[in-house]
Design an enzyme around this catalytic site. Sequence first.
Site, short mmCIF file in Angstrom:
data_model
loop_
_atom_site.label_atom_id
_atom_site.label_comp_id
_atom_site.label_asym_id
_atom_site.label_seq_id
_atom_site.Cartn_x
_atom_site.Cartn_y
_atom_site.Cartn_z
CG ASP A 23 76.02 66.04 45.10
OD1 ASP A 23 75.33 65.48 44.22
OD2 ASP A 23 76.21 65.45 46.06
CG ASP A 25 70.24 65.14 48.25
OD1 ASP A 25 69.67 65.45 49.11
OD2 ASP A 25 69.67 64.89 47.21
CG ASP A 188 77.79 62.90 48.55
OD1 ASP A 188 77.41 63.56 47.52
OD2 ASP A 188 77.13 62.09 49.42
O1 LIG Z 1 73.60 63.60 45.62
P1 LIG Z 1 72.52 64.25 44.85
O2 LIG Z 1 72.37 65.58 44.99
O3 LIG Z 1 73.07 64.20 43.34
O4 LIG Z 1 71.24 63.46 45.18
C1 LIG Z 1 70.98 62.17 44.87
C2 LIG Z 1 69.84 61.83 45.84
O5 LIG Z 1 68.78 62.65 45.83
C3 LIG Z 1 70.39 61.10 47.15
O6 LIG Z 1 71.44 60.37 46.91
MG LIG Z 2 75.39 63.74 46.80
#
Ligand SMILES: O=P(O)(O)OC[C@H](O)CO
Ligand SMILES: [Mg+2]
Length: 247
Positions: A23, A25, A188
């Site tokens: 992942d 963010d 996360d």
């Molecule tokens: O956690 P990610 O990388 O899937 O990103 C999701 C959104 O941009 C932020 O929560």
């Molecule tokens: Mg994330």
Amino acid sequence: MANQGNSDASSARKASITHVIFDMDGLLLDTEIFYTEVQEIILARYNKTFDWSLKAKMMGKKAIEAARVFVEETGISDSLTAEDFLVEREEMLQKMFPTSDLMPGSSRLIHHLHANGIPICVATGTHTRHFDLKTQRHGELFSLMHHIVRGDDPEVKQGKPSPDIFLAAANRFEGGPVDPQRILVFEDAPSGVLAAKNAGMSVVMVPDARLDSSYHEVADQVLSSLLDFNPADWGLPPFENSSTKLD
Ligand SMILES: O=P(O)(O)OC[C@H](O)CO
Ligand SMILES: [Mg+2]
């Protein structure tokens, strides 16, 4: 606490990991803090506060999906539509994203897996324009990824917790699709952990300490930092302490 993985089946599964999906963010990049800050500012205008129970329902999702949760759960949807919320937060986020820092341990782990020939990729709910801003200072690190799947990819019909993005990521490895049982995901967010499990993959969760611990249950392993990850627990090449940088 999540499954500690002591059964024979769990040990066999851990030993079969050959590919890794990250992942982005809140896992590789310290970007969740920006979303929190902007949402606090917007809600303050309505004399409301932003808390981690709402954060937990938004994080990891595609922007419009998270925006709908935000305006509905806070009861402001009559005053602010999800679409207008996205427009309003955009100006602030665009200034913040280029300053994104790495999360502790992400650089060490990515370099280690890449150096040892483990195929790695990114599966992020964020769309391409924001991805480019967030990774501006981290091009070298992201160039080590075999591929990157973003939230606006045509194969990602639904955001996390749908398994779409992780299945698309599994399809694009060399010789893909890779059997989900061979894939370890790092996440996360509660929605991301669910998405990986829905795709049939194993998940290491690295949650923010403020996230309610009830969200840990679904993950196969929960760590407070990527710095605590031991590749050998998953049958992956161990770190060589002498040559690894702790950053
Ligand atoms: O956690 P990610 O990388 O899937 O990103 C999701 C959104 O941009 C932020 O929560
Ligand atoms: Mg994330």
